[in-house]
Write a protein that holds these residues in place. Structure first.
Motif, PDB file in Angstrom:
ATOM      1  N   LYS B 233      65.429  30.183  27.718  1.00  0.00           N
ATOM      2  CA  LYS B 233      65.989  29.557  26.508  1.00  0.00           C
ATOM      3  C   LYS B 233      66.559  28.180  26.817  1.00  0.00           C
ATOM      4  CE  LYS B 233      67.470  32.944  23.121  1.00  0.00           C
ATOM      5  NZ  LYS B 233      67.196  34.166  23.941  1.00  0.00           N
ATOM      6  N   GLU B 234      67.144  28.033  28.018  1.00  0.00           N
ATOM      7  CA  GLU B 234      67.726  26.743  28.413  1.00  0.00           C
ATOM      8  C   GLU B 234      66.695  25.623  28.439  1.00  0.00           C
ATOM      9  OE1 GLU B 234      69.331  27.183  32.330  1.00  0.00           O
ATOM     10  OE2 GLU B 234      70.261  29.084  31.796  1.00  0.00           O
ATOM     11  N   LEU B 235      65.434  25.983  28.543  1.00  0.00           N
ATOM     12  CA  LEU B 235      64.377  24.965  28.654  1.00  0.00           C
ATOM     13  C   LEU B 235      63.930  24.436  27.301  1.00  0.00           C
ATOM     14  CD1 LEU B 235      62.334  26.736  31.436  1.00  0.00           C
ATOM     15  CD2 LEU B 235      63.517  24.556  31.657  1.00  0.00           C
ATOM     16  N   ILE B 236      64.436  25.059  26.238  1.00  0.00           N
ATOM     17  CA  ILE B 236      64.032  24.610  24.902  1.00  0.00           C
ATOM     18  C   ILE B 236      64.825  23.373  24.519  1.00  0.00           C
ATOM     19  CG2 ILE B 236      63.968  25.234  22.458  1.00  0.00           C
ATOM     20  CD1 ILE B 236      63.578  28.169  23.371  1.00  0.00           C
ATOM     21  N   ARG B 237      64.118  22.298  24.213  1.00  0.00           N
ATOM     22  CA  ARG B 237      64.769  21.056  23.807  1.00  0.00           C
ATOM     23  C   ARG B 237      65.191  21.192  22.348  1.00  0.00           C
ATOM     24  NH1 ARG B 237      64.558  15.627  25.523  1.00  0.00           N
ATOM     25  NH2 ARG B 237      62.970  16.017  27.103  1.00  0.00           N
ATOM     26  N   ASP B 238      66.438  20.946  22.083  1.00  0.00           N
ATOM     27  CA  ASP B 238      66.896  21.054  20.707  1.00  0.00           C
ATOM     28  C   ASP B 238      66.156  20.047  19.829  1.00  0.00           C
ATOM     29  OD1 ASP B 238      69.178  22.377  19.060  1.00  0.00           O
ATOM     30  OD2 ASP B 238      69.157  20.264  18.460  1.00  0.00           O
ATOM     31  N   ARG B 239      65.788  20.507  18.663  1.00  0.00           N
ATOM     32  CA  ARG B 239      65.057  19.687  17.707  1.00  0.00           C
ATOM     33  C   ARG B 239      65.722  18.323  17.491  1.00  0.00           C
ATOM     34  NH1 ARG B 239      62.553  21.256  12.274  1.00  0.00           N
ATOM     35  NH2 ARG B 239      62.394  23.345  13.124  1.00  0.00           N
ATOM     36  N   SER B 240      67.047  18.311  17.488  1.00  0.00           N
ATOM     37  CA  SER B 240      67.767  17.068  17.215  1.00  0.00           C
ATOM     38  C   SER B 240      67.688  16.096  18.395  1.00  0.00           C
ATOM     39  CB  SER B 240      69.244  17.372  16.900  1.00  0.00           C
ATOM     40  OG  SER B 240      69.875  17.870  18.067  1.00  0.00           O
ATOM     41  N   LEU B 241      67.320  16.601  19.577  1.00  0.00           N
ATOM     42  CA  LEU B 241      67.209  15.741  20.766  1.00  0.00           C
ATOM     43  C   LEU B 241      65.758  15.433  21.085  1.00  0.00           C
ATOM     44  CD1 LEU B 241      69.788  17.566  23.084  1.00  0.00           C
ATOM     45  CD2 LEU B 241      70.133  15.433  21.788  1.00  0.00           C
ATOM     46  N   ASP B 242      64.863  15.772  20.144  1.00  0.00           N
ATOM     47  CA  ASP B 242      63.437  15.615  20.434  1.00  0.00           C
ATOM     48  C   ASP B 242      62.893  14.415  19.676  1.00  0.00           C
ATOM     49  OD1 ASP B 242      60.692  15.964  20.894  1.00  0.00           O
ATOM     50  OD2 ASP B 242      61.018  18.103  21.159  1.00  0.00           O
ATOM     51  N   LEU B 243      62.426  13.416  20.420  1.00  0.00           N
ATOM     52  CA  LEU B 243      61.897  12.208  19.790  1.00  0.00           C
ATOM     53  C   LEU B 243      60.516  12.420  19.176  1.00  0.00           C
ATOM     54  CD1 LEU B 243      62.987   9.675  22.577  1.00  0.00           C
ATOM     55  CD2 LEU B 243      64.015   9.925  20.308  1.00  0.00           C
ATOM     56  N   PHE B 244      59.917  13.581  19.416  1.00  0.00           N
ATOM     57  CA  PHE B 244      58.555  13.824  18.910  1.00  0.00           C
ATOM     58  C   PHE B 244      58.508  14.952  17.881  1.00  0.00           C
ATOM     59  CE2 PHE B 244      58.064  11.463  22.769  1.00  0.00           C
ATOM     60  CZ  PHE B 244      57.110  10.528  22.412  1.00  0.00           C
ATOM     61  N   ARG B 245      59.669  15.308  17.305  1.00  0.00           N
ATOM     62  CA  ARG B 245      59.685  16.294  16.236  1.00  0.00           C
ATOM     63  C   ARG B 245      59.827  15.586  14.892  1.00  0.00           C
ATOM     64  NH1 ARG B 245      60.844  21.675  17.669  1.00  0.00           N
ATOM     65  NH2 ARG B 245      60.946  22.102  15.446  1.00  0.00           N
TER      66      ARG B 245
END
Lengths: 245, 245
Positions: B233-245
Motif C-alpha cells: 500500500k505504501e507504494l501507491i502514489r496518492d492521486r493528489s501527488l500524481d502529475l499524470f492523473r
C-alpha cells in the motif's frame, strides 16, 4: 539467477568501463561466463564519457529562468535540462519531467549532482545503446565469452512511489521480449505478451548496487537465458501509443 | 543476491500457498534462512482464495456494454473490471486502465484468464498485504526463520513498453525504502531518496518465474538486507501527488 555487485574504483573521464568491470570481477575471484549480463549504472558511463558540466559555466536562458522560478530549481540546472530535452511534460516542486533527446521520459533529464565533485553536474550518457555495445564488444574481445550489457538508471514513475531500475542502454540482450504466440498451462494466450527484460535486469541489479556511498556501480547477472538482439530504444513507448501523454 | 525459481503444483481454492512454497523448497533440497524473501505471483494467491468467476454467471450492466463496445472487450469481463475498480482512467483497444478498489493503477483491474480453466477468469486477490502477512506468519511459524513475503503482478506502464514486476502485497519487507538523509561519496544528497524495494524484488523474481506454462509461480530471494516493516500500500502514489492523473 545470481546477481553479484561489483566494486569499482571512481571512474574518471576517459576511463574504460569494461576494463574496470573485468578488473573488479578478477579481484573478486570470478570471471565472465557465456550468457552473463553485465549491468552498469549510467553514472559511470556518463563519467567515462566526460559528460560533466561545471555549473558556473552555464548561462540560463529566459525560459530556464522562468521554469526555475516556477519549480524552485537552480536556473543553470534547468538550462541544462532544457538543452538535454525535446519536451517538458510536467513541472512540480523541484521537478521537471521531460522527454530527453534520446526519448526517455524521466525527471530532470537524468541530470544529477550526487556522486560527482562539487560544482559539477552529470548529464545522461550520449548514445547509451552504442555505449552498451562498445562495452559488450570490449568484454567479449577480452574474454572470448558472449555477454549482454545493460546501462541502468533509476526512474520514478506515475501511479507508484519510489524509484525502480530501468535500462537506458542495452546490447546483446533481448531487451523487449515478445511472447505473442506462446501459450499458458491451458493452451490459452498469455496476459503480458511483451516483457521489458532489460528493465527487469536493471531493477534486479539495483537491489545490489545501490546509489549511495557504496561504490558498487555495476553488477553481474548469471543464470538467465536472455541474450539476443536488442536495445533500450525498443523500450520507449511511442508518444502516439501512450494513453498518458 | 541469489534468486531461485520454485516449481509449485497447480494451486486450487483452499490450498495453502505457504505449504506449497515450503514443499517446493524442500523438494529442491533447500530451506528457508533468516532474511530470505519469498515472492509469489498474485495468480496463485488469488486462486488459493478462490477468486475465480465463471464468466457465464456475469450479467453486464449498461455501462459495461457501452465500454465493451468502445474497447472491443467481452462485456462480461468489462462488468467484472468495473466491479473491481474505483475509477476508469483510460480506455483503448482491448484495454481499460483503472484504479482498482485496492488503489492499484493497472490494466483490466488485474482480471486475467491465462493459466485458469476454460470459462473462468481470475480476479486480483483480496487484501493482498494481509495475504502476504498470512503467508509470512505461516512460513515463520513453520521454519522459525524471519522472512519477507511479496505478492507480485506484472503491470504495463506509461512511457515504456513491456511489463515489469510490481508488488501488490508485501509483509516483513521494507517495501518503500526511505533514504533521505543518506549521503553520497562526496557527502551530497542522493538523487533517488525513495526506492521501491518491493517492486524491485517483484521484478527480480519475474526474471525466473515467467508466466507461461512453466509452472514456476514463486521465487526465493536470498542475500539481501531488506527485511523490515512495510506494505505494498505504501507504494501507491496518492492521486493528489500524481502529475499524470
Amino acid at each position: 539467477m545470481e546477481v553479484l555487485a561489483l566494486k569499482l574504483p571512481l571512474i574518471k573521464p576517459g576511463d574504460s568501463v569494461s576494463k574496470a568491470v573485468l578488473k573488479a570481477l578478477k579481484d573478486s575471484g570470478r570471471w565472465i561466463e557465456d550468457g552473463d549480463v553485465v549491468v552498469v549504472t549510467e553514472k559511470i558511463v556518463a563519467k567515462a564519457q566526460g559528460r560533466l558540466v561545471a555549473l558556473d559555466t552555464v548561462k540560463p536562458s529566459r525560459k530556464a529562468v522562468e521554469l526555475a522560478r516556477a519549480t524552485g530549481k537552480d536556473a543553470r540546472i534547468v538550462e541544462l535540462i532544457l538543452r538535454e530535452s525535446r519536451d517538458v511534460l510536467r513541472t512540480g516542486l523541484n521537478l521537471l519531467i521531460v522527454e530527453t533527446r534520446q526519448g526517455f521520459v524521466c525527471a530532470n533529464a537524468g541530470i544529477d549532482s550526487s556522486n560527482v565533485e562539487e560544482g559539477l553536474v552529470k548529464l545522461h550518457p550520449l548514445d547509451p545503446d552504442g555505449a552498451a555495445e562498445e562495452i559488450r564488444l570490449e568484454i567479449e574481445r577480452e574474454t572470448g565469452r558472449k555477454v549482454g550489457v545493460v546501462i541502468s538508471d533509476s526512474f520514478g514513475r506515475p501511479f507508484r512511489l519510489g524509484s525502480v531500475g530501468v535500462a537506458i542502454g542495452a546490447s546483446g540482450v533481448r531487451a523487449l521480449w515478445d511472447r505473442r504466440g506462446e501459450r499458458d498451462l491451458y493452451d490459452r494466450r498469455l496476459k503480458s505478451t511483451f516483457v521489458a527484460v532489460a528493465d527487469l535486469l536493471a531493477s534486479a541489479a539495483s537491489l545490489v548496487t545501490g546509489e549511495a556511498g557504496e561504490g558498487l556501480p555495476a553488477a553481474l547477472i548469471r543464470g538467465l537465458n536472455v541474450l539476443g538482439e536488442g536495445s533500450a530504444k525498443e523500450l520507449i513507448r511511442d508518444r502516439s501509443l501512450d494513453l498518458f501523454r
